[in-house]
Design a protein around this motif. Sequence first.
Motif, PDB file in Angstrom:
ATOM      1  N   LYS A 295     -11.605  -6.238  -2.768  1.00 33.51           N
ATOM      2  CA  LYS A 295     -12.942  -6.436  -2.208  1.00 33.51           C
ATOM      3  C   LYS A 295     -13.623  -7.623  -2.853  1.00 33.51           C
ATOM      4  O   LYS A 295     -13.514  -7.944  -3.957  1.00 33.51           O
ATOM      5  CB  LYS A 295     -13.809  -5.205  -2.399  1.00 33.51           C
TER       6      LYS A 295
ATOM      7  N   LEU B  63       0.816  -1.213   0.000  1.00 31.36           N
ATOM      8  CA  LEU B  63       0.000   0.000   0.000  1.00 31.36           C
ATOM      9  C   LEU B  63       0.854   1.269   0.000  1.00 31.36           C
ATOM     10  O   LEU B  63       0.499   2.261  -0.623  1.00 31.36           O
ATOM     11  CB  LEU B  63      -0.957   0.009   1.191  1.00 31.36           C
TER      12      LEU B  63
ATOM     13  N   TRP C 264      -5.915   3.173  -2.952  1.00 32.60           N
ATOM     14  CA  TRP C 264      -7.361   2.951  -2.872  1.00 32.60           C
ATOM     15  C   TRP C 264      -7.826   2.010  -3.977  1.00 32.60           C
ATOM     16  O   TRP C 264      -8.693   1.169  -3.750  1.00 32.60           O
ATOM     17  CB  TRP C 264      -8.118   4.273  -2.940  1.00 32.60           C
ATOM     18  N   ASN C 265      -7.252   2.136  -5.167  1.00 34.11           N
ATOM     19  CA  ASN C 265      -7.607   1.252  -6.269  1.00 34.11           C
ATOM     20  C   ASN C 265      -7.228  -0.191  -5.939  1.00 34.11           C
ATOM     21  O   ASN C 265      -7.990  -1.123  -6.194  1.00 34.11           O
ATOM     22  CB  ASN C 265      -6.933   1.712  -7.560  1.00 34.11           C
TER      23      ASN C 265
ATOM     24  N   LEU D 128      -6.947  -1.542  -2.927  1.00 34.68           N
ATOM     25  CA  LEU D 128      -7.883  -2.033  -1.912  1.00 34.68           C
ATOM     26  C   LEU D 128      -9.234  -2.354  -2.517  1.00 34.68           C
ATOM     27  O   LEU D 128      -9.884  -3.336  -2.126  1.00 34.68           O
ATOM     28  CB  LEU D 128      -8.034  -1.015  -0.783  1.00 34.68           C
ATOM     29  N   ASN D 129      -9.693  -1.571  -3.480  1.00 29.12           N
ATOM     30  CA  ASN D 129     -10.960  -1.862  -4.152  1.00 29.12           C
ATOM     31  C   ASN D 129     -10.883  -3.152  -4.964  1.00 29.12           C
ATOM     32  O   ASN D 129     -11.858  -3.890  -5.060  1.00 29.12           O
ATOM     33  CB  ASN D 129     -11.383  -0.694  -5.050  1.00 29.12           C
TER      34      ASN D 129
ATOM     35  N   ASP E 147      -1.657   4.167  -6.445  1.00 28.51           N
ATOM     36  CA  ASP E 147      -3.072   4.354  -6.123  1.00 28.51           C
ATOM     37  C   ASP E 147      -3.525   3.282  -5.130  1.00 28.51           C
ATOM     38  O   ASP E 147      -4.140   2.289  -5.509  1.00 28.51           O
ATOM     39  CB  ASP E 147      -3.905   4.285  -7.406  1.00 28.51           C
TER      40      ASP E 147
END
Length: 124
Positions: A124, A110, A117-118, A120-121, A115
């Motif tokens: 999901k 991380l 956040w990308n 982590l998305n 990016d």
Amino acid sequence: MRGTLASWLGKYDGDGYMNMSRMYVLSTIAWQRLLRRSDKKGRMIDVGAGDGGCTLAAAHLFEEVVTTEASTPLAWRCWWKGFKNIKTMSLTKSGLCDRSYDVVTCFNVLDRTDDPWNLLNELK
């Protein structure tokens, strides 16, 4: 020699070839305490596993362990340690997001991605 390789190949690849990419995060006992078990069950994926050193401490707690790595020499080190390794820069494009895992790790990923956040998305 390390500096020369790093200037030609990049820091991670250079360290991978020289076997200098070791990292320590959790001991086997710490993994057992964190997961509250010592038996072998489930599936784990280590995203950006590096040389697989951190993965080794937890691997005996899972029936299946998959590692991913973008660096060719580090991916080879994961394979050499016995892990199923997917050399990829994208979890989505590799098809790894089509499967479920009991534990997902991404130590030192991380903070090194453009990016987070990308990433982590994608997990999901």
